[in-house]
Design an enzyme around this catalytic site. Structure first.
Site, PDB file in Angstrom:
ATOM      1  N   LEU A 108       0.717  -1.099   0.058  1.00 32.51           N
ATOM      2  CA  LEU A 108      -0.146  -0.154   0.093  1.00 32.51           C
ATOM      3  C   LEU A 108       0.697   1.064  -0.054  1.00 32.51           C
ATOM      4  CD1 LEU A 108      -2.944  -0.881   2.394  1.00 32.51           C
ATOM      5  CD2 LEU A 108      -2.335  -1.547  -0.022  1.00 32.51           C
ATOM      6  N   GLY A 153       1.164  -5.341   1.182  1.00 34.22           N
ATOM      7  CA  GLY A 153      -0.019  -5.075   0.250  1.00 34.22           C
ATOM      8  C   GLY A 153       0.485  -6.142  -0.962  1.00 34.22           C
ATOM      9  N   ASN A 177       4.355  -7.679   6.548  1.00 33.80           N
ATOM     10  CA  ASN A 177       5.344  -6.986   7.436  1.00 33.80           C
ATOM     11  C   ASN A 177       4.650  -5.911   8.436  1.00 33.80           C
ATOM     12  OD1 ASN A 177       5.432  -5.625   5.158  1.00 33.80           O
ATOM     13  ND2 ASN A 177       7.197  -4.758   5.502  1.00 33.80           N
ATOM     14  N   GLU A 178       3.430  -5.842   8.326  1.00 35.64           N
ATOM     15  CA  GLU A 178       2.336  -4.636   8.819  1.00 35.64           C
ATOM     16  C   GLU A 178       3.275  -4.334  10.244  1.00 35.64           C
ATOM     17  OE1 GLU A 178       1.309  -6.606   6.703  1.00 35.64           O
ATOM     18  OE2 GLU A 178       0.105  -5.738   5.399  1.00 35.64           O
TER      19      GLU A 178
HETATM   20  C1  LIG Z   1      -7.205  -3.353  15.158  1.00 32.99           C
HETATM   21  C2  LIG Z   1      -7.734  -2.679  13.935  1.00 32.99           C
HETATM   22  C3  LIG Z   1      -6.858  -2.830  12.537  1.00 32.99           C
HETATM   23  C4  LIG Z   1      -7.535  -2.183  11.657  1.00 32.99           C
HETATM   24  C5  LIG Z   1      -6.317  -1.569  10.768  1.00 32.99           C
HETATM   25  C6  LIG Z   1      -6.418  -1.585   9.465  1.00 32.99           C
HETATM   26  C7  LIG Z   1      -5.561  -1.281   8.533  1.00 32.99           C
HETATM   27  C8  LIG Z   1      -3.981  -0.939   8.692  1.00 32.99           C
HETATM   28  C9  LIG Z   1      -3.157  -1.809   8.032  1.00 32.99           C
HETATM   29  C10 LIG Z   1      -2.786  -1.217   6.655  1.00 32.99           C
HETATM   30  C11 LIG Z   1      -2.233  -2.106   5.814  1.00 32.99           C
HETATM   31  C12 LIG Z   1      -1.110  -1.931   5.025  1.00 32.99           C
HETATM   32  C13 LIG Z   1      -0.438  -2.678   4.211  1.00 32.99           C
HETATM   33  C14 LIG Z   1       0.960  -2.219   3.565  1.00 32.99           C
HETATM   34  O1  LIG Z   1       0.994  -2.525   2.447  1.00 32.99           O
HETATM   35  S1  LIG Z   1       1.847  -1.093   4.420  1.00 32.99           S
HETATM   36  C15 LIG Z   1       3.262  -0.988   3.219  1.00 32.99           C
HETATM   37  C16 LIG Z   1       4.256  -1.790   3.548  1.00 32.99           C
HETATM   38  N1  LIG Z   1       5.324  -1.611   2.577  1.00 32.99           N
HETATM   39  C17 LIG Z   1       6.458  -1.785   3.147  1.00 32.99           C
HETATM   40  O2  LIG Z   1       6.940  -1.711   4.192  1.00 32.99           O
HETATM   41  C18 LIG Z   1       7.628  -1.710   2.018  1.00 32.99           C
HETATM   42  C19 LIG Z   1       8.427  -0.546   1.854  1.00 32.99           C
HETATM   43  N2  LIG Z   1       9.571  -0.273   0.912  1.00 32.99           N
HETATM   44  C20 LIG Z   1      10.579  -1.149   0.777  1.00 32.99           C
HETATM   45  O3  LIG Z   1      10.989  -1.770   1.598  1.00 32.99           O
HETATM   46  C21 LIG Z   1      11.606  -0.838  -0.297  1.00 32.99           C
HETATM   47  O4  LIG Z   1      11.019   0.378  -0.941  1.00 32.99           O
HETATM   48  C22 LIG Z   1      11.375  -1.897  -1.429  1.00 32.99           C
HETATM   49  C23 LIG Z   1       9.966  -2.149  -1.791  1.00 32.99           C
HETATM   50  C24 LIG Z   1      12.204  -3.179  -1.021  1.00 32.99           C
HETATM   51  C25 LIG Z   1      12.155  -1.409  -2.570  1.00 32.99           C
HETATM   52  O5  LIG Z   1      13.544  -1.026  -2.335  1.00 32.99           O
HETATM   53  P1  LIG Z   1      14.391  -0.070  -3.218  1.00 32.99           P
HETATM   54  O6  LIG Z   1      14.396  -0.482  -4.290  1.00 32.99           O
HETATM   55  O7  LIG Z   1      15.635   0.016  -2.590  1.00 32.99           O
HETATM   56  O8  LIG Z   1      13.593   1.176  -3.242  1.00 32.99           O
HETATM   57  P2  LIG Z   1      13.491   2.366  -2.012  1.00 32.99           P
HETATM   58  O9  LIG Z   1      13.250   1.906  -0.785  1.00 32.99           O
HETATM   59  O10 LIG Z   1      14.607   3.416  -2.285  1.00 32.99           O
HETATM   60  O11 LIG Z   1      12.132   3.223  -2.502  1.00 32.99           O
HETATM   61  C26 LIG Z   1      12.103   4.195  -3.582  1.00 32.99           C
HETATM   62  C27 LIG Z   1      11.073   5.279  -3.275  1.00 32.99           C
HETATM   63  O12 LIG Z   1       9.707   4.606  -2.915  1.00 32.99           O
HETATM   64  C28 LIG Z   1       9.360   5.013  -1.658  1.00 32.99           C
HETATM   65  N3  LIG Z   1       8.476   3.846  -1.047  1.00 32.99           N
HETATM   66  C29 LIG Z   1       8.881   2.722  -0.885  1.00 32.99           C
HETATM   67  N4  LIG Z   1       7.984   1.934  -0.494  1.00 32.99           N
HETATM   68  C30 LIG Z   1       6.995   2.734  -0.398  1.00 32.99           C
HETATM   69  C31 LIG Z   1       5.256   2.633   0.026  1.00 32.99           C
HETATM   70  N5  LIG Z   1       4.810   1.486   0.282  1.00 32.99           N
HETATM   71  N6  LIG Z   1       4.522   3.807  -0.240  1.00 32.99           N
HETATM   72  C32 LIG Z   1       5.010   4.875  -0.473  1.00 32.99           C
HETATM   73  N7  LIG Z   1       6.388   5.300  -0.860  1.00 32.99           N
HETATM   74  C33 LIG Z   1       7.372   4.229  -0.901  1.00 32.99           C
HETATM   75  C34 LIG Z   1      10.725   5.179  -0.801  1.00 32.99           C
HETATM   76  O13 LIG Z   1      10.190   6.079   0.276  1.00 32.99           O
HETATM   77  C35 LIG Z   1      11.545   6.027  -2.041  1.00 32.99           C
HETATM   78  O14 LIG Z   1      11.072   7.338  -2.019  1.00 32.99           O
HETATM   79  P3  LIG Z   1      11.977   8.350  -2.211  1.00 32.99           P
HETATM   80  O15 LIG Z   1      12.640   8.189  -3.738  1.00 32.99           O
HETATM   81  O16 LIG Z   1      11.149   9.753  -2.198  1.00 32.99           O
HETATM   82  O17 LIG Z   1      12.969   8.534  -1.090  1.00 32.99           O
END
Ligand SMILES: CCCCC/C=C\CCC/C=C/CC(=O)SCCNC(=O)CCNC(=O)[C@H](O)C(C)(C)COP(=O)(O)OP(=O)(O)OC[C@H]1O[C@@H](n2cnc3c(N)ncnc32)[C@H](O)[C@@H]1OP(=O)(O)O
Length: 302
Positions: A108, A153, A177-178
Protein backbone atom coordinates in the site's frame (compact mmCIF):
# COMPACT_ATOMS: atom_id res chain seq x y z
CA UNK A 1 -17.87 11.78 -2.37
CA UNK A 2 -19.91 8.64 -1.79
CA UNK A 3 -17.95 5.84 -0.18
CA UNK A 4 -19.42 3.22 -2.43
CA UNK A 5 -18.79 3.81 -6.12
CA UNK A 6 -20.98 0.89 -7.12
CA UNK A 7 -24.42 -0.21 -8.08
CA UNK A 8 -26.47 -3.13 -6.90
CA UNK A 9 -27.56 -5.80 -9.36
CA UNK A 10 -29.55 -8.49 -7.57
CA UNK A 11 -27.46 -9.36 -4.55
CA UNK A 12 -24.22 -8.30 -6.22
CA UNK A 13 -22.64 -4.89 -6.02
CA UNK A 14 -20.94 -3.96 -9.25
CA UNK A 15 -18.07 -1.64 -8.70
CA UNK A 16 -17.44 1.23 -11.08
CA UNK A 17 -13.89 2.33 -10.37
CA UNK A 18 -13.98 5.04 -13.00
CA UNK A 19 -16.65 6.79 -10.97
CA UNK A 20 -13.70 8.01 -8.92
CA UNK A 21 -11.89 9.59 -11.83
CA UNK A 22 -12.22 13.37 -11.82
CA UNK A 23 -14.88 14.45 -14.31
CA UNK A 24 -15.42 10.87 -15.44
CA UNK A 25 -17.82 10.48 -18.38
CA UNK A 26 -19.38 7.31 -17.03
CA UNK A 27 -21.21 6.11 -20.15
CA UNK A 28 -18.18 6.38 -22.45
CA UNK A 29 -15.75 4.90 -19.96
CA UNK A 30 -18.16 2.14 -19.07
CA UNK A 31 -18.69 1.09 -22.66
CA UNK A 32 -14.95 1.24 -23.35
CA UNK A 33 -14.24 -0.87 -20.29
CA UNK A 34 -16.72 -3.47 -21.42
CA UNK A 35 -15.37 -3.68 -24.99
CA UNK A 36 -13.40 -6.65 -26.21
CA UNK A 37 -9.70 -6.60 -25.60
CA UNK A 38 -8.56 -8.19 -28.86
CA UNK A 39 -4.97 -9.00 -29.81
CA UNK A 40 -3.45 -5.54 -29.36
CA UNK A 41 -1.94 -4.59 -26.06
CA UNK A 42 -3.92 -2.21 -23.93
CA UNK A 43 -3.67 -0.81 -20.52
CA UNK A 44 -3.23 2.46 -18.80
CA UNK A 45 -0.46 4.59 -17.49
CA UNK A 46 0.26 2.24 -14.58
CA UNK A 47 -1.00 -1.15 -15.74
CA UNK A 48 0.30 -2.65 -18.95
CA UNK A 49 -1.68 -5.52 -20.44
CA UNK A 50 -0.15 -7.79 -23.07
CA UNK A 51 -2.93 -10.05 -24.37
CA UNK A 52 -2.34 -13.35 -26.14
CA UNK A 53 -5.88 -14.17 -27.33
CA UNK A 54 -4.78 -17.34 -29.12
CA UNK A 55 -3.53 -18.74 -25.82
CA UNK A 56 -6.45 -17.23 -23.89
CA UNK A 57 -4.14 -15.43 -21.50
CA UNK A 58 -2.82 -11.95 -20.78
CA UNK A 59 0.28 -10.75 -19.00
CA UNK A 60 -0.52 -7.84 -16.71
CA UNK A 61 2.46 -5.74 -15.66
CA UNK A 62 2.33 -3.19 -12.88
CA UNK A 63 4.36 -0.18 -13.92
CA UNK A 64 4.14 2.52 -11.34
CA UNK A 65 7.79 3.38 -10.69
CA UNK A 66 9.81 3.34 -8.63
CA UNK A 67 8.23 0.57 -6.49
CA UNK A 68 4.64 -0.10 -7.64
CA UNK A 69 3.26 1.23 -4.38
CA UNK A 70 -0.50 0.81 -4.51
CA UNK A 71 -1.71 4.37 -4.92
CA UNK A 72 -5.40 5.11 -5.45
CA UNK A 73 -4.62 5.60 -9.15
CA UNK A 74 -2.83 2.27 -9.46
CA UNK A 75 -5.61 0.45 -7.60
CA UNK A 76 -8.21 2.03 -9.88
CA UNK A 77 -6.37 1.22 -13.10
CA UNK A 78 -5.68 -2.32 -11.85
CA UNK A 79 -9.39 -2.99 -11.26
CA UNK A 80 -10.37 -1.55 -14.64
CA UNK A 81 -7.85 -3.76 -16.48
CA UNK A 82 -8.96 -6.78 -14.51
CA UNK A 83 -12.59 -6.12 -15.30
CA UNK A 84 -11.85 -5.77 -19.02
CA UNK A 85 -10.20 -9.19 -19.08
CA UNK A 86 -12.89 -10.77 -16.88
CA UNK A 87 -15.59 -9.52 -19.25
CA UNK A 88 -13.90 -10.84 -22.38
CA UNK A 89 -14.61 -14.55 -22.83
CA UNK A 90 -11.39 -14.88 -24.85
CA UNK A 91 -9.37 -14.79 -21.65
CA UNK A 92 -9.04 -17.62 -19.16
CA UNK A 93 -5.91 -16.62 -17.30
CA UNK A 94 -3.69 -13.72 -16.26
CA UNK A 95 -0.01 -13.70 -15.38
CA UNK A 96 0.54 -10.87 -12.94
CA UNK A 97 4.01 -9.40 -12.77
CA UNK A 98 5.97 -6.17 -12.39
CA UNK A 99 7.51 -3.80 -14.87
CA UNK A 100 9.59 -2.14 -12.11
CA UNK A 101 13.03 -3.75 -11.78
CA UNK A 102 13.61 -5.45 -8.43
CA UNK A 103 10.17 -4.79 -6.96
CA UNK A 104 6.92 -6.68 -7.48
CA UNK A 105 5.03 -4.16 -5.34
CA UNK A 106 6.00 -2.21 -2.22
CA UNK A 107 2.45 -2.69 -0.95
CA UNK A 108 0.00 0.00 0.00
CA UNK A 109 1.14 3.50 -0.78
CA UNK A 110 2.21 5.01 2.51
CA UNK A 111 1.56 8.50 1.15
CA UNK A 112 -2.14 7.57 0.83
CA UNK A 113 -2.20 6.72 4.52
CA UNK A 114 -0.26 9.70 5.89
CA UNK A 115 -1.46 13.23 6.53
CA UNK A 116 -4.74 12.91 4.66
CA UNK A 117 -8.33 13.43 5.82
CA UNK A 118 -10.82 10.72 6.89
CA UNK A 119 -12.75 10.93 3.60
CA UNK A 120 -9.56 10.21 1.71
CA UNK A 121 -8.66 7.28 3.97
CA UNK A 122 -12.16 5.86 3.48
CA UNK A 123 -11.99 6.18 -0.29
CA UNK A 124 -8.55 4.63 -0.34
CA UNK A 125 -9.52 1.67 1.85
CA UNK A 126 -12.61 1.03 -0.26
CA UNK A 127 -10.33 0.74 -3.28
CA UNK A 128 -8.00 -1.67 -1.46
CA UNK A 129 -10.97 -3.84 -0.47
CA UNK A 130 -12.32 -3.79 -4.01
CA UNK A 131 -9.08 -4.93 -5.59
CA UNK A 132 -8.75 -7.76 -3.07
CA UNK A 133 -12.32 -8.95 -3.64
CA UNK A 134 -11.92 -8.81 -7.41
CA UNK A 135 -8.67 -10.74 -7.36
CA UNK A 136 -9.64 -13.24 -4.68
CA UNK A 137 -12.88 -14.22 -6.40
CA UNK A 138 -11.65 -13.94 -9.97
CA UNK A 139 -12.93 -16.64 -12.30
CA UNK A 140 -9.69 -16.40 -14.25
CA UNK A 141 -6.59 -18.39 -13.40
CA UNK A 142 -4.22 -15.92 -11.77
CA UNK A 143 -0.52 -16.73 -11.63
CA UNK A 144 1.86 -14.34 -9.86
CA UNK A 145 5.26 -14.10 -11.52
CA UNK A 146 7.03 -12.41 -8.62
CA UNK A 147 10.09 -10.72 -10.04
CA UNK A 148 11.00 -8.50 -7.12
CA UNK A 149 10.48 -7.62 -3.46
CA UNK A 150 6.95 -8.36 -2.33
CA UNK A 151 6.13 -6.88 1.10
CA UNK A 152 2.73 -6.28 2.75
CA UNK A 153 0.06 -5.27 0.22
CA UNK A 154 2.30 -6.62 -2.56
CA UNK A 155 2.32 -9.97 -0.81
CA UNK A 156 -1.45 -9.77 -0.32
CA UNK A 157 -1.95 -9.35 -4.07
CA UNK A 158 0.24 -12.37 -4.79
CA UNK A 159 -1.66 -14.40 -2.18
CA UNK A 160 -4.91 -13.83 -4.05
CA UNK A 161 -3.41 -15.63 -7.04
CA UNK A 162 -3.86 -19.34 -7.66
CA UNK A 163 -0.11 -19.96 -7.91
CA UNK A 164 3.05 -18.01 -7.08
CA UNK A 165 6.41 -18.27 -8.84
CA UNK A 166 9.20 -16.32 -7.12
CA UNK A 167 12.54 -15.32 -8.61
CA UNK A 168 15.48 -16.71 -6.65
CA UNK A 169 17.12 -13.53 -5.41
CA UNK A 170 17.79 -12.92 -1.69
CA UNK A 171 16.52 -9.35 -2.07
CA UNK A 172 13.12 -10.59 -3.20
CA UNK A 173 11.55 -11.06 0.20
CA UNK A 174 7.86 -11.72 0.64
CA UNK A 175 5.51 -11.45 3.61
CA UNK A 176 3.04 -9.40 5.59
CA UNK A 177 5.37 -7.09 7.52
CA UNK A 178 2.73 -4.67 8.82
CA UNK A 179 3.78 -4.99 12.48
CA UNK A 180 7.25 -3.67 11.58
CA UNK A 181 5.53 -0.42 10.60
CA UNK A 182 3.57 -0.35 13.85
CA UNK A 183 0.33 -1.18 12.04
CA UNK A 184 -1.89 -4.23 12.03
CA UNK A 185 -2.87 -6.42 9.09
CA UNK A 186 -6.68 -6.46 8.94
CA UNK A 187 -8.58 -9.72 9.36
CA UNK A 188 -8.95 -10.36 5.62
CA UNK A 189 -5.19 -9.99 5.05
CA UNK A 190 -4.75 -12.50 7.88
CA UNK A 191 -7.41 -14.84 6.49
CA UNK A 192 -5.75 -14.83 3.07
CA UNK A 193 -2.43 -15.75 4.64
CA UNK A 194 -3.90 -18.45 6.89
CA UNK A 195 -5.66 -19.99 3.88
CA UNK A 196 -2.28 -20.21 2.17
CA UNK A 197 0.25 -21.21 4.84
CA UNK A 198 -1.86 -22.36 7.78
CA UNK A 199 -2.64 -20.94 11.19
CA UNK A 200 0.50 -21.50 13.22
CA UNK A 201 2.93 -20.32 10.53
CA UNK A 202 0.72 -17.27 9.93
CA UNK A 203 0.62 -16.45 13.62
CA UNK A 204 4.41 -16.33 13.80
CA UNK A 205 4.83 -14.61 10.43
CA UNK A 206 2.24 -11.93 11.20
CA UNK A 207 3.33 -11.11 14.75
CA UNK A 208 6.99 -10.89 13.77
CA UNK A 209 6.26 -9.23 10.42
CA UNK A 210 8.52 -11.76 8.73
CA UNK A 211 9.71 -11.04 5.21
CA UNK A 212 10.76 -14.47 3.91
CA UNK A 213 13.64 -14.86 1.47
CA UNK A 214 12.90 -17.25 -1.42
CA UNK A 215 14.01 -20.59 0.08
CA UNK A 216 12.07 -19.97 3.31
CA UNK A 217 9.06 -18.62 1.42
CA UNK A 218 8.99 -21.90 -0.48
CA UNK A 219 9.42 -23.93 2.67
CA UNK A 220 6.47 -22.33 4.48
CA UNK A 221 4.29 -22.44 1.35
CA UNK A 222 4.13 -18.70 0.83
CA UNK A 223 5.16 -19.38 -2.78
CA UNK A 224 4.75 -22.51 -4.86
CA UNK A 225 7.97 -22.42 -6.86
CA UNK A 226 11.31 -20.62 -6.75
CA UNK A 227 13.21 -20.40 -10.03
CA UNK A 228 16.18 -18.47 -11.44
CA UNK A 229 15.19 -14.92 -12.24
CA UNK A 230 15.34 -15.39 -16.01
CA UNK A 231 12.92 -18.32 -15.80
CA UNK A 232 10.09 -16.67 -13.86
CA UNK A 233 8.03 -15.76 -16.90
CA UNK A 234 8.51 -19.07 -18.75
CA UNK A 235 7.71 -21.02 -15.59
CA UNK A 236 4.55 -18.97 -15.06
CA UNK A 237 3.53 -19.74 -18.64
CA UNK A 238 4.01 -23.49 -18.25
CA UNK A 239 2.17 -23.51 -14.92
CA UNK A 240 -0.63 -21.57 -16.61
CA UNK A 241 -0.87 -24.23 -19.34
CA UNK A 242 -1.35 -26.88 -16.66
CA UNK A 243 -4.11 -24.90 -14.91
CA UNK A 244 -5.83 -24.19 -18.22
CA UNK A 245 -5.94 -27.90 -19.01
CA UNK A 246 -8.71 -28.17 -16.39
CA UNK A 247 -12.27 -27.43 -17.63
CA UNK A 248 -13.10 -23.86 -16.57
CA UNK A 249 -16.49 -24.55 -15.03
CA UNK A 250 -15.17 -27.27 -12.71
CA UNK A 251 -12.12 -25.27 -11.69
CA UNK A 252 -14.10 -22.06 -11.16
CA UNK A 253 -16.75 -23.72 -9.01
CA UNK A 254 -14.04 -25.38 -6.95
CA UNK A 255 -12.16 -22.09 -6.50
CA UNK A 256 -15.36 -20.38 -5.44
CA UNK A 257 -16.14 -23.17 -2.99
CA UNK A 258 -12.69 -22.76 -1.43
CA UNK A 259 -12.71 -18.96 -1.24
CA UNK A 260 -16.26 -17.63 -0.96
CA UNK A 261 -16.60 -17.87 2.81
CA UNK A 262 -13.42 -15.85 3.30
CA UNK A 263 -14.53 -13.18 0.83
CA UNK A 264 -18.05 -13.07 2.29
CA UNK A 265 -16.61 -12.22 5.67
CA UNK A 266 -15.36 -8.94 4.27
CA UNK A 267 -18.37 -8.35 2.01
CA UNK A 268 -20.63 -8.53 5.08
CA UNK A 269 -18.66 -5.93 6.99
CA UNK A 270 -17.13 -3.65 4.39
CA UNK A 271 -18.40 -0.46 5.93
CA UNK A 272 -17.31 -1.31 9.46
CA UNK A 273 -13.94 -2.44 8.10
CA UNK A 274 -13.58 0.99 6.46
CA UNK A 275 -14.53 2.72 9.69
CA UNK A 276 -11.98 0.62 11.60
CA UNK A 277 -9.29 1.53 9.12
CA UNK A 278 -10.11 5.23 9.17
CA UNK A 279 -10.19 5.31 12.97
CA UNK A 280 -6.95 3.35 13.23
CA UNK A 281 -4.96 5.18 10.60
CA UNK A 282 -6.10 8.61 11.84
CA UNK A 283 -4.61 8.05 15.30
CA UNK A 284 -1.71 10.36 16.08
CA UNK A 285 0.39 7.43 17.29
CA UNK A 286 -0.14 5.52 14.03
CA UNK A 287 0.58 8.57 11.90
CA UNK A 288 3.78 9.04 13.86
CA UNK A 289 4.82 5.39 13.34
CA UNK A 290 4.23 5.69 9.59
CA UNK A 291 6.20 8.93 9.38
CA UNK A 292 9.10 7.32 11.24
CA UNK A 293 9.00 4.33 8.86
CA UNK A 294 8.91 6.61 5.79
CA UNK A 295 11.83 8.56 7.23
CA UNK A 296 13.83 5.32 7.60
CA UNK A 297 13.05 4.34 4.02
CA UNK A 298 14.30 7.71 2.79
CA UNK A 299 17.39 7.66 5.05
CA UNK A 300 18.37 4.24 3.71
CA UNK A 301 19.42 5.99 0.51
CA UNK A 302 21.40 8.83 1.98
C1 LIG B 1 -7.16 -3.18 15.12
C2 LIG B 1 -7.79 -2.66 13.88
C3 LIG B 1 -6.89 -2.84 12.73
C4 LIG B 1 -7.38 -2.13 11.53
C5 LIG B 1 -6.18 -1.70 10.78
C6 LIG B 1 -6.44 -1.50 9.43
C7 LIG B 1 -5.47 -1.28 8.55
C8 LIG B 1 -4.03 -0.97 8.80
C9 LIG B 1 -3.15 -1.82 7.94
C10 LIG B 1 -2.85 -1.21 6.63
C11 LIG B 1 -2.10 -2.17 5.79
C12 LIG B 1 -1.01 -1.84 5.16
C13 LIG B 1 -0.30 -2.77 4.28
C14 LIG B 1 0.84 -2.18 3.51
O1 LIG B 1 1.05 -2.57 2.39
S1 LIG B 1 1.77 -0.95 4.22
C15 LIG B 1 3.18 -0.74 3.16
C16 LIG B 1 4.26 -1.66 3.59
N1 LIG B 1 5.35 -1.62 2.64
C17 LIG B 1 6.62 -1.75 3.00
O2 LIG B 1 6.95 -1.92 4.15
C18 LIG B 1 7.64 -1.66 1.90
C19 LIG B 1 8.47 -0.43 2.05
N2 LIG B 1 9.43 -0.33 0.94
C20 LIG B 1 10.57 -1.06 0.89
O3 LIG B 1 10.85 -1.88 1.72
C21 LIG B 1 11.47 -0.79 -0.27
O4 LIG B 1 11.08 0.42 -0.86
C22 LIG B 1 11.44 -1.90 -1.34
C23 LIG B 1 10.02 -2.22 -1.79
C24 LIG B 1 12.13 -3.16 -0.82
C25 LIG B 1 12.24 -1.40 -2.58
O5 LIG B 1 13.52 -0.98 -2.18
P1 LIG B 1 14.39 -0.02 -3.12
O6 LIG B 1 14.34 -0.53 -4.50
O7 LIG B 1 15.71 0.13 -2.46
O8 LIG B 1 13.58 1.35 -3.17
P2 LIG B 1 13.54 2.49 -2.04
O9 LIG B 1 13.35 1.90 -0.70
O10 LIG B 1 14.71 3.40 -2.24
O11 LIG B 1 12.19 3.25 -2.42
C26 LIG B 1 12.10 4.12 -3.53
C27 LIG B 1 11.13 5.23 -3.18
O12 LIG B 1 9.83 4.65 -2.97
C28 LIG B 1 9.36 5.02 -1.68
N3 LIG B 1 8.51 3.93 -1.16
C29 LIG B 1 8.89 2.68 -0.91
N4 LIG B 1 7.86 1.94 -0.47
C30 LIG B 1 6.79 2.77 -0.45
C31 LIG B 1 5.41 2.60 -0.07
N5 LIG B 1 4.90 1.43 0.35
N6 LIG B 1 4.60 3.66 -0.17
C32 LIG B 1 5.07 4.87 -0.59
N7 LIG B 1 6.37 5.09 -0.96
C33 LIG B 1 7.22 4.04 -0.88
C34 LIG B 1 10.61 5.24 -0.86
O13 LIG B 1 10.33 6.04 0.25
C35 LIG B 1 11.49 5.93 -1.89
O14 LIG B 1 11.02 7.28 -1.99
P3 LIG B 1 12.03 8.48 -2.23
O15 LIG B 1 12.66 8.21 -3.57
O16 LIG B 1 11.17 9.69 -2.22
O17 LIG B 1 13.02 8.45 -1.11
Amino acid sequence: MALVAGMRVGSRVLFRPWAWLPGAALGRKESAARGRVGARGFGSQRVLVEPDPAAGIAVMKLKSPPVNSLSLELLTEFVISLEKLENDKTFRGIILTSDCPGVFSAGLDLMEMCGKNPAHYAEYWKAVQELWLRLYLSNLVLIAAINGACPAGGCLISLTCDYRVLADNPKYVIGLNETLLGIVAPFWFKDTLVNTIGHRTSERALQLGILFPPAEALQVGMVDKVVPEDQVQSTALSVMAQWLSIPDHARQLTKNMMRKATADRLVKQRDSDIQNFVGFISRDSIQKSLQVYLGKLRQKKG
